[in-house]
Design a protein around this motif. Structure first.
Motif, PDB file in Angstrom:
ATOM      1  N   GLU A  99       0.964  -1.172  -0.354  1.00 53.91           N
ATOM      2  CA  GLU A  99      -0.015  -0.201  -0.067  1.00 53.91           C
ATOM      3  C   GLU A  99       1.116   0.781  -0.043  1.00 53.91           C
ATOM      4  O   GLU A  99       0.938   2.242  -0.587  1.00 53.91           O
ATOM      5  N   GLU A 100       1.827   1.378   1.034  1.00 53.64           N
ATOM      6  CA  GLU A 100       2.914   2.687   1.293  1.00 53.64           C
ATOM      7  C   GLU A 100       3.630   2.753  -0.970  1.00 53.64           C
ATOM      8  O   GLU A 100       3.497   3.820  -1.158  1.00 53.64           O
ATOM      9  N   ARG A 101       4.072   1.646  -0.999  1.00 56.16           N
ATOM     10  CA  ARG A 101       4.856   1.799  -2.616  1.00 56.16           C
ATOM     11  C   ARG A 101       3.493   2.454  -3.551  1.00 56.16           C
ATOM     12  O   ARG A 101       3.500   2.608  -4.565  1.00 56.16           O
ATOM     13  N   ILE A 102       2.066   1.882  -3.716  1.00 50.90           N
ATOM     14  CA  ILE A 102       0.843   2.146  -4.223  1.00 50.90           C
ATOM     15  C   ILE A 102       0.805   3.711  -4.059  1.00 50.90           C
ATOM     16  O   ILE A 102       1.150   3.963  -5.666  1.00 50.90           O
ATOM     17  N   ARG A 103       0.738   4.472  -3.215  1.00 51.53           N
ATOM     18  CA  ARG A 103       0.345   5.268  -2.794  1.00 51.53           C
ATOM     19  C   ARG A 103       1.810   6.514  -3.406  1.00 51.53           C
ATOM     20  O   ARG A 103       2.260   7.640  -3.968  1.00 51.53           O
ATOM     21  N   LYS A 104       2.739   5.988  -3.254  1.00 50.71           N
ATOM     22  CA  LYS A 104       4.184   6.719  -3.427  1.00 50.71           C
ATOM     23  C   LYS A 104       4.728   6.354  -5.019  1.00 50.71           C
ATOM     24  O   LYS A 104       4.179   8.093  -5.387  1.00 50.71           O
ATOM     25  N   ARG A 105       4.338   5.475  -5.471  1.00 53.31           N
ATOM     26  CA  ARG A 105       3.802   5.234  -6.622  1.00 53.31           C
ATOM     27  C   ARG A 105       3.389   6.099  -7.876  1.00 53.31           C
ATOM     28  O   ARG A 105       3.553   7.311  -8.686  1.00 53.31           O
ATOM     29  N   TYR A 106       2.450   6.333  -7.470  1.00 51.90           N
ATOM     30  CA  TYR A 106       0.945   7.513  -7.866  1.00 51.90           C
ATOM     31  C   TYR A 106       1.052   9.050  -7.722  1.00 51.90           C
ATOM     32  O   TYR A 106       1.501   9.925  -8.808  1.00 51.90           O
ATOM     33  N   GLU A 107       2.138   9.183  -6.810  1.00 53.75           N
ATOM     34  CA  GLU A 107       2.379  10.724  -5.730  1.00 53.75           C
ATOM     35  C   GLU A 107       3.774  11.260  -7.079  1.00 53.75           C
ATOM     36  O   GLU A 107       4.081  12.065  -7.580  1.00 53.75           O
ATOM     37  N   GLU A 108       4.782   9.604  -7.167  1.00 48.13           N
ATOM     38  CA  GLU A 108       5.862  10.180  -8.022  1.00 48.13           C
ATOM     39  C   GLU A 108       4.759  10.572  -9.553  1.00 48.13           C
ATOM     40  O   GLU A 108       6.202  11.232 -10.290  1.00 48.13           O
ATOM     41  N   ARG A 109       3.733   9.808 -10.227  1.00 51.86           N
ATOM     42  CA  ARG A 109       3.427   9.645 -11.504  1.00 51.86           C
ATOM     43  C   ARG A 109       2.678  11.896 -11.609  1.00 51.86           C
ATOM     44  O   ARG A 109       3.400  11.456 -12.536  1.00 51.86           O
ATOM     45  N   ILE A 110       2.460  11.455 -10.580  1.00 51.91           N
ATOM     46  CA  ILE A 110       1.849  13.218 -11.172  1.00 51.91           C
ATOM     47  C   ILE A 110       2.439  14.093 -10.832  1.00 51.91           C
ATOM     48  O   ILE A 110       2.687  14.990 -11.629  1.00 51.91           O
ATOM     49  N   ALA A 111       3.294  13.818  -9.915  1.00 56.86           N
ATOM     50  CA  ALA A 111       4.633  14.890 -10.678  1.00 56.86           C
ATOM     51  C   ALA A 111       5.235  14.950 -11.362  1.00 56.86           C
ATOM     52  O   ALA A 111       6.160  16.289 -11.517  1.00 56.86           O
ATOM     53  N   GLY A 112       5.319  13.820 -11.819  1.00 59.34           N
ATOM     54  CA  GLY A 112       5.993  13.645 -13.169  1.00 59.34           C
ATOM     55  C   GLY A 112       7.595  13.191 -12.516  1.00 59.34           C
ATOM     56  O   GLY A 112       8.286  13.145 -13.715  1.00 59.34           O
ATOM     57  N   ILE A 113       8.658  12.939 -11.645  1.00 54.47           N
ATOM     58  CA  ILE A 113       8.961  12.525 -11.324  1.00 54.47           C
ATOM     59  C   ILE A 113       9.672  10.865 -11.828  1.00 54.47           C
ATOM     60  O   ILE A 113      10.565  10.710 -12.152  1.00 54.47           O
ATOM     61  N   VAL A 114       8.081  10.465 -11.625  1.00 57.46           N
ATOM     62  CA  VAL A 114       9.159   8.981 -12.685  1.00 57.46           C
ATOM     63  C   VAL A 114       7.769   9.060 -13.731  1.00 57.46           C
ATOM     64  O   VAL A 114       6.651   9.054 -13.640  1.00 57.46           O
ATOM     65  N   PRO A 115       8.411   8.723 -15.044  1.00 59.44           N
ATOM     66  CA  PRO A 115       8.153   8.909 -16.576  1.00 59.44           C
ATOM     67  C   PRO A 115       6.568   7.538 -16.157  1.00 59.44           C
ATOM     68  O   PRO A 115       6.702   6.136 -15.868  1.00 59.44           O
ATOM     69  N   SER A 116       5.605   7.249 -16.533  1.00 59.99           N
ATOM     70  CA  SER A 116       4.835   6.622 -17.440  1.00 59.99           C
ATOM     71  C   SER A 116       3.285   7.166 -18.184  1.00 59.99           C
ATOM     72  O   SER A 116       3.093   8.036 -18.485  1.00 59.99           O
ATOM     73  N   ARG A 117       3.137   5.861 -18.538  1.00 66.87           N
ATOM     74  CA  ARG A 117       2.102   6.359 -19.789  1.00 66.87           C
ATOM     75  C   ARG A 117       0.709   5.128 -19.148  1.00 66.87           C
ATOM     76  O   ARG A 117      -0.164   5.684 -19.640  1.00 66.87           O
ATOM     77  N   LYS A 118       0.339   5.103 -17.888  1.00 66.31           N
ATOM     78  CA  LYS A 118      -0.033   4.712 -17.195  1.00 66.31           C
ATOM     79  C   LYS A 118      -0.869   6.523 -16.754  1.00 66.31           C
ATOM     80  O   LYS A 118      -0.602   6.969 -16.576  1.00 66.31           O
TER      81      LYS A 118
END
Length: 168
Positions: A99-118
């Motif tokens: 759950e912690e990883r899911i939240r962190k991944r979402y925040e990083e994708r929204i912030a543009g820190i981690v690129p994602s096609r999702k």
């Protein structure tokens, strides 16, 4: 490079992509994120499935190879991959970590820190968290208990332990 076919399953945030990449490097074999096949990343909406015939064709191409690592959980759709796999790795990462990883991944994708096609949404993440909890507490134990592939399964609590295991 040697020949081995590995399918990795586990809840969202369990580390499937991470360990698949590490094993791919270690064994020098390709890995495939089944999210890239199952979901239509060209859609303007989150959660749209790719056409079934296209998904099936692409999965057949992967499992027809001599060596591969596939990671993802999609019910009966992955049945052919389970059948073709030499090993099925089941990641038993604690739910709180997932759950912690899911939240962190979402925040990083929204912030543009981690690129994602999702194209994730906050509502989609809440749905994913609920699905993931049910998957870990109900579906995964049922899958393990009722699988015809128990002889191929390796249950792992710490993903990095996989690097030390003899998978051959």
């Amino acid at each position: 490079m040697f020949e081995i076919r590995i399918h990795i399953i586990g809840g969202s945030g369990s580390g499937k992509s991470y360990i698949a990449a590490l094993l791919s490097d270690k064994f020098r074999i390709p890995h495939y994120d089944l999210d890239d096949i199952f979901w239509d990343h060209q859609s303007n909406e989150y959660g749209v499935k790719a056409p079934e015939d296209e998904r099936d064709r692409r999965l057949r191409e992967i499992i027809g190879l001599d060596s591969w690592i596939a990671e993802g959980v999609y019910g009966s759709w992955v049945g052919p991959s389970f059948a073709a796999a030499d090993k099925i790795v089941v990641l038993m990462t604690p739910l709180s970590v997932q759950e912690e990883r899911i939240r962190k991944r979402y925040e990083e994708r929204i912030a543009g820190i981690v690129p994602s096609r999702k194209r994730e949404t906050l509502e989609g993440i809440h749905s994913l968290l609920a699905w993931n909890k049910d998957y870990n507490l109900t579906k995964l134990p049922n899958l393990i208990g009722n699988s015809g592939y128990k002889d191929k399964m390796i249950l792992v609590r710490d993903n990095l332990d996989l690097l030390e295991l003899q998978l051959m």
